[in-house]
Write a protein that holds these residues in place. Structure first.
Motif, short mmCIF file in Angstrom:
data_model
loop_
_atom_site.label_atom_id
_atom_site.label_comp_id
_atom_site.label_asym_id
_atom_site.label_seq_id
_atom_site.Cartn_x
_atom_site.Cartn_y
_atom_site.Cartn_z
N TYR A 1 0.85 -1.20 0.00
CA TYR A 1 0.00 0.00 0.00
C TYR A 1 0.88 1.24 0.00
O TYR A 1 1.80 1.37 0.81
N PHE B 1 3.43 -1.26 3.99
CA PHE B 1 2.87 0.07 3.92
C PHE B 1 3.98 1.08 3.62
O PHE B 1 5.00 1.11 4.31
N TRP C 1 -5.50 1.61 10.28
CA TRP C 1 -5.51 0.18 9.97
C TRP C 1 -5.98 -0.62 11.17
O TRP C 1 -6.66 -1.63 11.03
#
Length: 260
Positions: free
Chosen positions: A38, A240, A256
């Protein structure tokens, strides 16, 4: 058929900031064996006040980063970026690219009185893609749109419950309530993180719709078609990344934690 390395490679997920984590939640539930990377472009958020050319250049830069890390597919988890850049991205790259779009079609199906509200960024509401959605799926219903200036910035800072954020939500929801909307589209991936506050403001009888689940199903369908589903049986992992400062990483961890 793709090689084993490609099949077990990660899926890249990109957003203007932390909002796409709400989409990643659906992706990991739908595809628990996939690996995900991500990228939150928080240093350049929000995208809603940028030109299409500026957004395209940011998307190219992020896509190049994710592809360099081995991404087998990309999810553009941002409505504004999808509207401004996904066509150019599909011309530039050969791997599967999944985008977002405000859920006008399911909202029209869910509405009982034919009045739909859409909360979104200015960039999304002004896009040709959104105009095409209204033309195609908005027939026979009344669509009331509301640009939510400043809301993405609040969520990027992790300010989900502050008086300022709540005041913005009240300000932006009131026109939709006044119009009688019984269904409201959360037209930005950041907005699900303040969903509970929106629901409180509009009341329990108003249905809120976001597109994360539909995107997850579409990604699964495309990976199946391309024979790219991860063949592992263990749970996938997540990486991430962000262009933002250290605080962005903390906000990502907090958000998250809300979705996990």
């Amino acid at each position: 058929m793709c090689s084993a390395i490609a099949v077990n490679a990660p899926v890249g997920v990109m957003d203007s900031g932390v909002g796409g984590l709400s989409v990643l939640q659906h992706l990991t539930r739908q595809l628990p064996h996939e690996h995900f990377i991500y990228f939150a472009d928080s240093a350049h958020a929000p995208y809603g006040n940028k030109t299409a050319t500026e957004i395209q250049q940011r998307c190219f830069t992020i896509a190049d980063t994710l592809i360099a890390k081995g991404a087998k597919a990309l999810v553009v988890a941002c409505n504004t970026a999808t509207a401004a850049a996904i066509a150019a991205m599909r011309e530039r790259y050969s791997l599967p690219i999944i985008g977002m779009e405000p859920a006008v079609k399911p909202a029209a199906a869910a509405s009982k009185n034919g009045i739909i509200g859409v909360l979104a960024t200015t960039g999304t509401l002004k896009s040709a893609q959104f105009a095409a959605l209204l033309e195609h799926y908005g027939q026979g219903v009344q669509v009331v749109t509301q640009a939510c200036v400043g809301l993405v910035e609040c969520i990027e800072q992790g300010q989900l419950d502050t008086p300022h954020t709540l005041a913005l939500l009240e300000q932006y929801c009131q026109p939709l309530i006044a119009a009688g909307a019984d269904t409201i589209v959360l037209g930005c991936t950041h907005y699900p993180f303040v969903r509970k506050h929106i629901q409180t403001i509009v009341g329990p009888d108003v249905t809120l719709i976001d597109t994360g689940a539909a995107v997850a199903k579409r990604l699964q369908q495309v990976l199946e078609q391309e024979q790219m589903l991860n063949t592992a049986t263990e749970a996938g992992d997540y990486v991430f990344l962000t262009s933002g400062m250290e605080k962005t990483g903390r906000v990502m961890q907090e958000l998250w934690g809300l979705t996990a």
